[in-house]
Design a protein around this motif. Structure first.
Motif, mmCIF file in Angstrom:
data_model
loop_
_atom_site.group_PDB
_atom_site.id
_atom_site.type_symbol
_atom_site.label_atom_id
_atom_site.label_comp_id
_atom_site.label_asym_id
_atom_site.label_seq_id
_atom_site.Cartn_x
_atom_site.Cartn_y
_atom_site.Cartn_z
ATOM 1 N N LEU A 1 0.833 -1.203 0.000
ATOM 2 C CA LEU A 1 0.000 0.000 0.000
ATOM 3 C C LEU A 1 0.870 1.258 0.000
ATOM 4 C CD1 LEU A 1 -2.775 -1.065 2.558
ATOM 5 C CD2 LEU A 1 -2.943 -0.975 0.065
ATOM 6 N N GLU A 2 1.934 1.208 0.827
ATOM 7 C CA GLU A 2 2.825 2.366 0.852
ATOM 8 C C GLU A 2 3.518 2.556 -0.494
ATOM 9 O OE1 GLU A 2 5.493 1.663 4.037
ATOM 10 O OE2 GLU A 2 4.049 2.148 5.630
ATOM 11 N N SER A 3 3.907 1.417 -1.127
ATOM 12 C CA SER A 3 4.550 1.512 -2.445
ATOM 13 C C SER A 3 3.593 2.083 -3.476
ATOM 14 C CB SER A 3 5.046 0.136 -2.888
ATOM 15 O OG SER A 3 6.012 -0.364 -1.985
ATOM 16 N N GLN A 4 2.341 1.615 -3.418
ATOM 17 C CA GLN A 4 1.351 2.161 -4.346
ATOM 18 C C GLN A 4 1.139 3.650 -4.116
ATOM 19 O OE1 GLN A 4 -2.046 -0.327 -3.639
ATOM 20 N NE2 GLN A 4 -1.240 -2.056 -4.835
ATOM 21 N N GLU A 5 1.067 4.010 -2.831
ATOM 22 C CA GLU A 5 0.907 5.430 -2.518
ATOM 23 C C GLU A 5 2.135 6.213 -2.969
ATOM 24 O OE1 GLU A 5 -0.842 8.870 -1.306
ATOM 25 O OE2 GLU A 5 -1.721 6.867 -1.494
ATOM 26 N N ARG A 6 3.327 5.605 -2.739
ATOM 27 C CA ARG A 6 4.542 6.282 -3.183
ATOM 28 C C ARG A 6 4.576 6.400 -4.689
ATOM 29 N NH1 ARG A 6 10.761 4.424 -1.707
ATOM 30 N NH2 ARG A 6 11.818 6.091 -2.868
ATOM 31 N N ARG B 1 2.011 6.622 -6.649
ATOM 32 C CA ARG B 1 1.107 7.711 -7.041
ATOM 33 C C ARG B 1 1.756 9.069 -6.781
ATOM 34 N NH1 ARG B 1 -2.846 4.117 -4.849
ATOM 35 N NH2 ARG B 1 -2.622 5.072 -2.800
ATOM 36 N N THR B 2 2.451 9.141 -5.627
ATOM 37 C CA THR B 2 3.130 10.405 -5.321
ATOM 38 C C THR B 2 4.231 10.699 -6.335
ATOM 39 O OG1 THR B 2 2.685 10.043 -2.966
ATOM 40 C CG2 THR B 2 4.371 11.665 -3.525
ATOM 41 N N GLU B 3 5.007 9.619 -6.688
ATOM 42 C CA GLU B 3 6.062 9.819 -7.680
ATOM 43 C C GLU B 3 5.488 10.189 -9.036
ATOM 44 O OE1 GLU B 3 8.258 6.232 -7.628
ATOM 45 O OE2 GLU B 3 9.447 6.757 -5.851
ATOM 46 N N GLN C 1 2.757 11.848 -9.516
ATOM 47 C CA GLN C 1 2.399 13.258 -9.409
ATOM 48 C C GLN C 1 3.637 14.146 -9.478
ATOM 49 O OE1 GLN C 1 0.217 13.520 -5.747
ATOM 50 N NE2 GLN C 1 -1.557 12.389 -6.513
ATOM 51 N N LEU C 2 4.735 13.683 -8.797
ATOM 52 C CA LEU C 2 5.966 14.462 -8.834
ATOM 53 C C LEU C 2 6.550 14.505 -10.238
ATOM 54 C CD1 LEU C 2 8.186 16.006 -7.357
ATOM 55 C CD2 LEU C 2 9.291 13.810 -6.853
ATOM 56 N N ARG C 3 6.540 13.327 -10.911
ATOM 57 C CA ARG C 3 7.050 13.321 -12.287
ATOM 58 C C ARG C 3 6.219 14.215 -13.187
ATOM 59 N NH1 ARG C 3 8.366 7.816 -11.193
ATOM 60 N NH2 ARG C 3 6.291 7.153 -11.798
ATOM 61 N N GLN C 4 4.896 14.182 -12.974
ATOM 62 C CA GLN C 4 4.040 15.043 -13.780
ATOM 63 C C GLN C 4 4.361 16.509 -13.517
ATOM 64 O OE1 GLN C 4 2.086 14.077 -16.130
ATOM 65 N NE2 GLN C 4 1.206 16.076 -16.633
ATOM 66 N N SER C 5 4.604 16.800 -12.216
ATOM 67 C CA SER C 5 4.960 18.172 -11.873
ATOM 68 C C SER C 5 6.296 18.564 -12.490
ATOM 69 C CB SER C 5 5.009 18.323 -10.353
ATOM 70 O OG SER C 5 5.450 19.605 -9.991
ATOM 71 N N MET C 6 7.277 17.604 -12.393
ATOM 72 C CA MET C 6 8.579 17.890 -12.991
ATOM 73 C C MET C 6 8.467 18.012 -14.509
ATOM 74 S SD MET C 6 10.981 15.312 -10.742
ATOM 75 C CE MET C 6 12.445 15.757 -11.672
ATOM 76 N N LYS C 7 7.590 17.177 -15.095
ATOM 77 C CA LYS C 7 7.397 17.256 -16.542
ATOM 78 C C LYS C 7 6.841 18.615 -16.930
ATOM 79 C CE LYS C 7 5.660 13.629 -18.373
ATOM 80 N NZ LYS C 7 4.664 12.617 -18.795
#
Length: 703
Positions: free
Chosen positions: A306-311, A313-315, A317-323
């Motif tokens: 669950l934490e990996s899935q949440e991570r 999703r967070t990554e 979102q972060l990649r999308q933000s970085m993109k």
């Protein structure tokens, strides 16, 4: 005792007296080797009568007189079994006469031989020899009895002290012989199967775990003729905890083959059972712990998932933000550069239109040159973007890197400041590389400019080449693949790269230069180009000491020969009326190609996409060249070329492309009779490439 008597001379005791002459008898016995001792009365007889005497020879009257006046011989212990040879002068004619003689002698004379006078020598010697053998047997039997007694005592002691219970039982179950250990389990000396009350203290289980009845106990089965091995029982004594025993039993038979009893052995296996129980409990406890640990791990794994899935999703979102940040940087940088370039192109074209409208032609060349320069800068920026994304079309061929670097040296020296010294360390054994030479030149130029900017106070820029054979260990350290490479190292003595920044230098749009002085695509372009060429890049840097960037380009085959670029120019009006089919979906480019090729002297047919081109093909009697864009709606250029070549074998094909993902490596994309030209291109390059494609098929003629 046998040893004592046999080690001495054979001794005989002779009773004299009563008027009998034994001189002849003594002479015979002496000649035979016997040792003779004489006694004349009862006192002398009893004094010499011991275990060394093999036999006594005396008359019946002497013995009767001696025994009457002396002690009973049964009190003499050692002499009670000595053979007596009695000599009588009574002439017996019947058994009654013999018994009458014996009656006159003591009753305890059991081993008795009566000889009548006169005695023949042979009879005497035979009788004495027989008596001597009888005496020896007595001693042998006595010794054997002693030995047996000792063995019995040893066996009884052994059985008495054995740590296991042993007993012999009769057919009725009664104990005949047992030791204390056995009696500990069977105190009433009867096996449990014949004693109902005591049988309740014994619990035995069969192979299915069912309790067995007393008639299946080991003793009962042995009395029925069965041999029992390893029957385990739980025994409950009168006091104390339960005990585990293992019983073995075998039947005993008499000489007629009938069962006369059984032998039982009872072994204490309480410690073994306790260990088994302890092991079982340990296994149960271990199994419980394993299950508990497994549940804990499963819960931890589920939580981690669950934490990996949440991570993730967070990554994302972060990649999308970085993109989006990267797109913003790209938009700003590209917009800035392209606006400058387009301003030069549009401004120059507007001025040219204005001058032409006023019929002022004097400054047209200057404005045309300005527009061409700005457009060329835009084309170079586009190529850098494609190199960064690894989407530019590479024309990989066999290249000798040393001459290529030498040809760049003048340009590099003009690019560097006067305070920077250029050093070339070129190894003649570096070999040939399989690479696009134009892209390699751009990469080296980019690295040199970066090195120049890193040395504001001057320094040394060194470019070195060598042969590199990379094994698996070295490849893992460098982050590449094992193989044979040409190594090109560009080193400077500049300020170096800080550790936090070192891992970001190949990221797109990352730059440490002030805003407006760099887009951050230079090193990304170098990295993308080398990766696309099946090579890799390694970087080492130390703050204040400089940076070294090494390009590893795949080594060409040992049999390869360097390919030179086409250098000869072609007359722009060299066409001889050959027929060319142009397939291009962009209206402006299609119009430009048609006008230019017609001016070159070719017959041109135009199509916007693949199906229209196939329709035109059926109406063309001859066709000398197909020029097609790679990226077309519907059929792409490569598919269209294959279909047309099936209908027109050996037809040369020239691909033009500004962006073609599937044509990244030309050698892998192009087939027989195919070549490629990258947009944008000059009219000179177009004329040269078309002429070269037609000349390659000159021998086949028009199709």
């Amino acid at each position: 005792m046998t040893a004592d008597i046999s080690s001495e001379a054979r001794r005989l005791l002779i009773g004299t007296g009563c008027g009998v002459d034994f001189s002849r008898l003594v002479q015979l016995l002496d000649e035979e080797g016997y040792e003779l001792a004489f006694c004349s009365d009862s006192e002398s007889l009893f004094q010499q009568l011991d275990h060394r005497v093999g036999a006594v020879i005396a008359t019946d009257r002497f013995l009767a007189s001696a025994m009457a006046s002396g002690p009973a011989l049964t009190e003499q212990g050692e002499g009670a079994d000595i053979p007596f040879i009695v000599v009588t002068d009574t002439q017996s004619e019947s058994r009654a006469d013999f018994l009458a003689i014996k009656d006159r002698l003591p009753e305890w004379l059991a081993d008795l031989v009566i000889l009548e006078q006169p005695i023949r020598p042979a009879t005497l010697l035979s009788t004495v020899a027989m008596a001597w053998r009888s005496r020896l047997r007595q001693f042998e039997i006595a010794d054997r009895l002693v030995e047996l007694a000792e063995q019995q005592a040893t066996l009884e002691s052994l059985v008495e002290h054995l740590p296991v219970g042993i007993c012999l039982i009769a057919t009725n179950g009664a104990t005949v012989l047992s030791n204390p250990t056995y009696e500990r389990y069977v105190p009433n000396r009867r096996i449990p199967s014949t004693d109902g009350r005591h049988a309740q203290r014994w619990v035995g289980l069969d192979s299915q775990g069912q309790r067995i009845p007393p008639d299946q106990f080991a003793g009962a089965r042995a009395l029925r003729g069965e041999m029992v091995e390893g029957a385990d029982f739980r025994y409950y004594p009168d006091d104390g905890p339960e005990l585990w025993t293992r019983v073995n039993a075998v039947p005993l038979y008499d000489s007629q083959g009938e069962i006369r009893g059984a032998a039982l052995v009872v072994i204490d296996i309480n410690a073994e059972k306790q260990n088994e129980e302890m092991l079982r409990r340990f296994n149960d406890d271990l199994e419980f712990q394993v299950k508990a640990r497994t549940r804990a791990l499963e819960e931890a794994l589920e939580k981690l998932t669950l934490e990996s899935q949440e991570r993730a999703r967070t990554e994302d979102q972060l990649r999308q933000s970085m993109k989006m940040d990267a797109v913003g940087q790209l938009t700003g940088g590209i917009a800035h550069d392209f606006n400058n370039m387009l301003t030069g192109v549009i401004g120059a074209l507007d001025l040219m239109r204005l001058r032409i409208g006023r019929q002022q032609y004097g400054d047209l060349d200057r404005y045309m040159t300005a527009a061409h320069t700005s457009a060329s800068r835009a084309a170079a920026l586009t190529q850098r973007l494609l190199a960064f994304s690894r989407r530019q079309s590479l024309e990989a061929r066999t290249v000798s890197v040393n001459p290529l670097i030498l040809s760049l040296s003048d340009l590099l020296k003009r690019t560097l400041t006067e305070r920077i010294k250029l050093e070339l360390q070129l190894d003649d054994r570096a070999g040939l590389a399989l690479v696009d030479p134009n892209q390699l030149e751009n990469a080296l130029l980019n690295l040199s400019i970066n090195a120049r900017d890193a040395m504001p106070d001057g320094g040394i820029l060194a470019i070195a080449t060598s042969r590199a054979d990379i094994d698996e260990t070295e490849a893992a350290r460098l982050g590449g693949q094992r193989g044979r490479y040409v190594s090109i190292r560009v080193s400077d003595t500049g300020v170096g790269i800080p550790e936090p920044v070192l891992g970001k230098i190949f990221e797109p749009f990352f730059t440490t230069k002030p805003l407006g002085q760099g887009t951050g695509l230079g090193l990304s372009m170098v990295y993308g180009f080398v990766q696309q060429s099946s090579g890799f890049v390694s970087v080492t840097s130390e703050e204040g000491a400089g940076t070294s960037i090494t390009l590893y380009i795949p080594l060409a085959q040992s049999s390869a020969v360097e390919n030179g670029a086409i250098a000869a120019s072609v007359d722009l009006t060299s066409g001889r009326g050959q027929t060319i089919l142009v397939v291009e979906d962009d209206d402006s480019v299609r119009l430009l190609l048609a006008a230019a090729l017609e001016d070159f002297g070719y017959q041109v047919h135009l199509a916007e996409e693949g199906q229209q081109a196939l329709s035109l093909l059926d109406g063309l009697r001859t066709l000398d060249l197909l020029i097609t864009d790679v990226g077309l709606p519907g059929l792409n250029g490569r598919q269209l070329a294959e279909i047309i070549q099936q209908k027109r074998p050996d037809l040369p094909v020239l691909f033009i492309s500004g962006y073609a993902e599937n044509a990244a490596i030309r050698s892998e994309f192009l087939g027989t009779g195919m070549s490629m030209m990258t947009k944008p291109f000059t009219l000179e390059h177009l004329a040269e490439t078309v002429s070269a494609a037609l000349d390659a098929q000159a021998e086949t003629g028009a199709i």
